[in-house]
Design a protein around this motif. Structure first.
Motif, PDB file in Angstrom:
ATOM      1  N   ARG A 168      34.005  22.242  14.511  1.00  0.00           N
ATOM      2  CA  ARG A 168      34.587  21.137  13.753  1.00  0.00           C
ATOM      3  C   ARG A 168      35.241  21.651  12.469  1.00  0.00           C
ATOM      4  O   ARG A 168      34.807  22.652  11.898  1.00  0.00           O
ATOM      5  CB  ARG A 168      33.526  20.094  13.421  1.00  0.00           C
ATOM      6  CG  ARG A 168      32.966  19.375  14.646  1.00  0.00           C
ATOM      7  CD  ARG A 168      32.222  18.117  14.253  1.00  0.00           C
ATOM      8  NE  ARG A 168      31.114  18.398  13.340  1.00  0.00           N
ATOM      9  CZ  ARG A 168      30.487  17.471  12.621  1.00  0.00           C
ATOM     10  NH1 ARG A 168      30.886  16.209  12.670  1.00  0.00           N
ATOM     11  NH2 ARG A 168      29.476  17.812  11.841  1.00  0.00           N
ATOM     12  N   LEU A 169      36.261  20.941  12.026  1.00  0.00           N
ATOM     13  CA  LEU A 169      36.950  21.290  10.788  1.00  0.00           C
ATOM     14  C   LEU A 169      37.356  20.022  10.066  1.00  0.00           C
ATOM     15  O   LEU A 169      37.447  18.943  10.658  1.00  0.00           O
ATOM     16  CB  LEU A 169      38.173  22.173  11.048  1.00  0.00           C
ATOM     17  CG  LEU A 169      39.294  21.605  11.914  1.00  0.00           C
ATOM     18  CD1 LEU A 169      40.620  22.293  11.548  1.00  0.00           C
ATOM     19  CD2 LEU A 169      39.017  21.872  13.400  1.00  0.00           C
ATOM     20  N   ASN A 170      37.614  20.158   8.763  1.00  0.00           N
ATOM     21  CA  ASN A 170      38.033  19.020   7.952  1.00  0.00           C
ATOM     22  C   ASN A 170      39.447  18.580   8.296  1.00  0.00           C
ATOM     23  O   ASN A 170      40.284  19.384   8.726  1.00  0.00           O
ATOM     24  CB  ASN A 170      37.999  19.373   6.465  1.00  0.00           C
ATOM     25  CG  ASN A 170      36.598  19.461   5.908  1.00  0.00           C
ATOM     26  OD1 ASN A 170      35.689  18.796   6.379  1.00  0.00           O
ATOM     27  ND2 ASN A 170      36.422  20.284   4.882  1.00  0.00           N
ATOM     28  N   TYR A 226      39.864  20.520   0.348  1.00  0.00           N
ATOM     29  CA  TYR A 226      39.110  21.265   1.356  1.00  0.00           C
ATOM     30  C   TYR A 226      39.644  21.014   2.764  1.00  0.00           C
ATOM     31  O   TYR A 226      38.945  21.213   3.750  1.00  0.00           O
ATOM     32  CB  TYR A 226      37.624  20.891   1.266  1.00  0.00           C
ATOM     33  CG  TYR A 226      37.021  21.271  -0.069  1.00  0.00           C
ATOM     34  CD1 TYR A 226      36.634  22.586  -0.335  1.00  0.00           C
ATOM     35  CD2 TYR A 226      36.858  20.330  -1.091  1.00  0.00           C
ATOM     36  CE1 TYR A 226      36.109  22.946  -1.566  1.00  0.00           C
ATOM     37  CE2 TYR A 226      36.333  20.685  -2.323  1.00  0.00           C
ATOM     38  CZ  TYR A 226      35.960  21.989  -2.555  1.00  0.00           C
ATOM     39  OH  TYR A 226      35.441  22.350  -3.783  1.00  0.00           O
ATOM     40  N   TYR A 267      39.369  23.347   6.465  1.00  0.00           N
ATOM     41  CA  TYR A 267      38.253  24.294   6.505  1.00  0.00           C
ATOM     42  C   TYR A 267      37.323  23.977   7.675  1.00  0.00           C
ATOM     43  O   TYR A 267      37.011  22.806   7.935  1.00  0.00           O
ATOM     44  CB  TYR A 267      37.438  24.240   5.220  1.00  0.00           C
ATOM     45  CG  TYR A 267      38.010  25.064   4.088  1.00  0.00           C
ATOM     46  CD1 TYR A 267      37.923  26.452   4.097  1.00  0.00           C
ATOM     47  CD2 TYR A 267      38.643  24.441   3.009  1.00  0.00           C
ATOM     48  CE1 TYR A 267      38.445  27.214   3.054  1.00  0.00           C
ATOM     49  CE2 TYR A 267      39.167  25.191   1.955  1.00  0.00           C
ATOM     50  CZ  TYR A 267      39.055  26.576   1.999  1.00  0.00           C
ATOM     51  OH  TYR A 267      39.592  27.313   0.972  1.00  0.00           O
ATOM     52  N   VAL A 274      33.850  23.530   9.241  1.00  0.00           N
ATOM     53  CA  VAL A 274      32.611  23.088   8.590  1.00  0.00           C
ATOM     54  C   VAL A 274      31.393  23.149   9.508  1.00  0.00           C
ATOM     55  O   VAL A 274      30.275  22.945   9.065  1.00  0.00           O
ATOM     56  CB  VAL A 274      32.757  21.645   8.044  1.00  0.00           C
ATOM     57  CG1 VAL A 274      33.755  21.616   6.907  1.00  0.00           C
ATOM     58  CG2 VAL A 274      33.191  20.684   9.145  1.00  0.00           C
ATOM     59  N   ASP A 275      31.614  23.421  10.776  1.00  0.00           N
ATOM     60  CA  ASP A 275      30.484  23.441  11.706  1.00  0.00           C
ATOM     61  C   ASP A 275      30.724  24.526  12.750  1.00  0.00           C
ATOM     62  O   ASP A 275      30.957  24.245  13.927  1.00  0.00           O
ATOM     63  CB  ASP A 275      30.319  22.071  12.372  1.00  0.00           C
ATOM     64  CG  ASP A 275      29.061  21.986  13.222  1.00  0.00           C
ATOM     65  OD1 ASP A 275      28.129  22.771  12.969  1.00  0.00           O
ATOM     66  OD2 ASP A 275      29.017  21.147  14.137  1.00  0.00           O
ATOM     67  N   MET A 304      34.208  32.246   6.981  1.00  0.00           N
ATOM     68  CA  MET A 304      34.820  30.981   6.612  1.00  0.00           C
ATOM     69  C   MET A 304      36.284  30.995   7.052  1.00  0.00           C
ATOM     70  O   MET A 304      37.000  31.982   6.814  1.00  0.00           O
ATOM     71  CB  MET A 304      34.741  30.735   5.101  1.00  0.00           C
ATOM     72  CG  MET A 304      35.357  29.405   4.668  1.00  0.00           C
ATOM     73  SD  MET A 304      35.146  29.076   2.889  1.00  0.00           S
ATOM     74  CE  MET A 304      33.387  28.706   2.851  1.00  0.00           C
ATOM     75  N   ARG A 306      40.073  28.721   7.520  1.00  0.00           N
ATOM     76  CA  ARG A 306      40.867  27.557   7.127  1.00  0.00           C
ATOM     77  C   ARG A 306      42.161  27.501   7.925  1.00  0.00           C
ATOM     78  O   ARG A 306      42.882  28.499   8.023  1.00  0.00           O
ATOM     79  CB  ARG A 306      41.194  27.587   5.633  1.00  0.00           C
ATOM     80  CG  ARG A 306      41.832  26.271   5.156  1.00  0.00           C
ATOM     81  CD  ARG A 306      42.125  26.272   3.667  1.00  0.00           C
ATOM     82  NE  ARG A 306      42.339  24.902   3.169  1.00  0.00           N
ATOM     83  CZ  ARG A 306      42.624  24.600   1.912  1.00  0.00           C
ATOM     84  NH1 ARG A 306      42.748  25.564   1.015  1.00  0.00           N
ATOM     85  NH2 ARG A 306      42.789  23.333   1.558  1.00  0.00           N
ATOM     86  N   GLU A 332      39.484  13.120   4.353  1.00  0.00           N
ATOM     87  CA  GLU A 332      38.101  13.594   4.416  1.00  0.00           C
ATOM     88  C   GLU A 332      37.397  13.088   5.676  1.00  0.00           C
ATOM     89  O   GLU A 332      36.634  12.123   5.634  1.00  0.00           O
ATOM     90  CB  GLU A 332      37.349  13.163   3.153  1.00  0.00           C
ATOM     91  CG  GLU A 332      37.958  13.740   1.882  1.00  0.00           C
ATOM     92  CD  GLU A 332      37.182  13.361   0.643  1.00  0.00           C
ATOM     93  OE1 GLU A 332      35.937  13.297   0.719  1.00  0.00           O
ATOM     94  OE2 GLU A 332      37.809  13.115  -0.402  1.00  0.00           O
ATOM     95  N   LYS A 337      36.010  14.677   9.827  1.00  0.00           N
ATOM     96  CA  LYS A 337      35.699  15.852  10.639  1.00  0.00           C
ATOM     97  C   LYS A 337      36.429  15.751  11.969  1.00  0.00           C
ATOM     98  O   LYS A 337      36.410  14.718  12.632  1.00  0.00           O
ATOM     99  CB  LYS A 337      34.184  15.956  10.876  1.00  0.00           C
ATOM    100  CG  LYS A 337      33.355  15.997   9.592  1.00  0.00           C
ATOM    101  CD  LYS A 337      33.663  17.245   8.781  1.00  0.00           C
ATOM    102  CE  LYS A 337      32.739  17.354   7.567  1.00  0.00           C
ATOM    103  NZ  LYS A 337      33.015  16.305   6.551  1.00  0.00           N
TER     104      LYS A 337
END
Length: 208
Positions: free
Chosen positions: A133-135, A141, A144, A146-147, A162, A164, A182, A184
């Motif tokens: 998952r990503l933002n 952010y 990025y 995130v999971d 990390m 992006r 914001e 996911k």
């Protein structure tokens, strides 16, 4: 036979050798690779980077952080965007204890498991062995991961990764509303893949 005629073959040989040396292509620059070991191990330091890459190629410089902040980092090849790498430390005064090493577009560094700038979202997911998952995009952010689970979540040397991403095309506020802000997103989402996201920055780091 005159001395001039005897010297002629040697002269021709010297000219040929010199011409060949001038015509030879310059040696290729060695590829830049980063692993969570050696100069990028957890116990590294600014001094160790200078030993590994040469003091003139490692400088202290202010770099951009999140939300408009700036901070000092050890920067490799600061004058060459294609070779630039930014390194931060857990001990800022001693510049030791590697916190993170970051490559940003258009850097040509290759990271753990072959990670590199310009890879597509699908390529990274395949390299990882499973979706992640990503933002959503277009905020501080945005893009990025995130999971991250899978192959890229557990790297040799004990560091973390990390990533992006940025869309490979301009997003329309209405058409792509589900990809902005914001929220996911799944790397396997067809609507996300349709905007052709590419990797624009990656970094390795160690938990303190």
């Amino acid at each position: 036979m005159s001395l001039r005629l005897l010297a002629l073959p040697a002269l021709l040989l010297a000219i040929t050798a010199a011409h060949a040396q001038q015509s030879a292509p310059p040696s290729a620059v060695a590829p830049l690779t980063l692993a969570c070991s050696g100069p990028f191990a957890k116990d590294s330091s600014h001094a160790k980077l200078q030993q590994a890459f040469g003091a003139p190629n490692v400088a202290i410089q202010k770099v951009d952080g999140a939300e408009g902040e700036t901070f000092e980092a050890s920067v490799l090849y600061r004058a060459d965007p294609s070779r630039r790498l930014e390194v931060t430390w857990t001990d800022d005064k001693k510049r030791s204890g590697l916190s993170s090493a970051s490559a940003k577009k258009p850097s040509t560094w290759t990271g753990p498991e072959g990670i590199r700038i310009g890879m597509t979202l699908d390529e990274v997911a395949k390299l990882n062995g499973q979706p992640f998952r990503l933002n959503g995009f277009e905020w501080d952010y945005g893009g990025y991961v995130v999971d991250l689970k899978g192959k890229l979540a557990s790297l040799p040397g004990g560091c973390g990764l990390m990533l992006r991403f940025s869309p490979g095309m301009a997003l329309d506020a209405k058409k792509h509303a589900g990809l902005i802000g914001e929220k996911k997103l799944s790397s396997s989402d067809a609507k996300l893949l349709a905007v052709k996201p590419v990797l624009v920055s990656w970094s390795v780091g160690y938990a303190e």
